[in-house]
Design a protein around this motif. Structure first.
Motif: not given
Length: 195
Positions: A176-194
């Motif tokens: 995609f020709g993208l460069r992004v900065r990763i500000d934080e590492s997230l858990d696999y389930w982060d933001g997913e509904p329980p």
């Protein structure tokens, strides 16, 4: 093989006998024939390039102290690449980075320095070769000594490749020709509904 009967002046080649050349010897006859006339050289094919004929770009991604010649593209390579890179004294070839899908191979041509591989620094000099297999997650770069460093870098230009820059926490997504900065590492389930 051939059998030479010197006194008879004949040579047997397989099942055939031929007369052997007597004096002067064949090399003397070749010398007496004079110089071979050569025609004009033909133009060099487009697929063959000389390092000196490929324009050097100063700075890899704007970083001063490096000069890069993209030999692969200049020769018409579509899938793999090889670059001739010169690094000034004390400079890095690129920010330390790790590839997900592209293997790289480096051949040091002149000078010396260190290969920075993860937390280790290994000395390199003219004649050193090292590989960085894809998907290992180990960041790498080359840093020149006070005499500078010249090397060839080979890779496959894999469009599926992502490149991790741990020092600056950037991720490059080649497709995609993208460069992004990763500000934080997230858990696999982060933001997913329980469930």
């Amino acid at each position: 093989g051939a059998t030479h009967l010197v006194r008879a002046g004949i040579v047997r080649i397989v099942d055939t006998w031929v007369e052997a050349l007597g004096p002067p010897r064949p090399y003397e006859r070749e010398t007496a024939a004079g110089r071979v006339e050569l025609g004009e050289p033909s133009p060099r094919p487009d697929r063959i390039v000389s390092v000196d004929d490929v324009e050097a770009r100063e700075g890899i991604h704007g970083r001063p102290g490096t000069w890069r010649r993209d030999l692969g593209r200049a020769a018409g390579s579509a899938v793999t690449g090889i670059a001739h890179i010169v690094v000034a004294a004390g400079k890095e070839s690129a920010p330390p980075h790790a590839h997900s899908a592209e293997e790289e191979l480096f051949a040091v041509l002149a000078g010396s320095g260190v290969a920075v591989i993860g937390d280790e620094e290994e000395p390199v000099r003219a004649g050193s070769i090292f590989a960085m297999p894809a998907g290992e997650g180990v960041a790498h770069c080359l840093r020149a000594s006070e005499e500078g460093l010249t090397f060839l870098a080979y890779g496959q230009r894999d469009p599926r490749d992502t490149i991790w820059y741990p020092r600056s926490r950037k991720l490059a997504i080649r497709a995609f020709g993208l460069r992004v900065r990763i500000d934080e590492s997230l858990d696999y389930w982060d933001g997913e509904p329980p469930s």
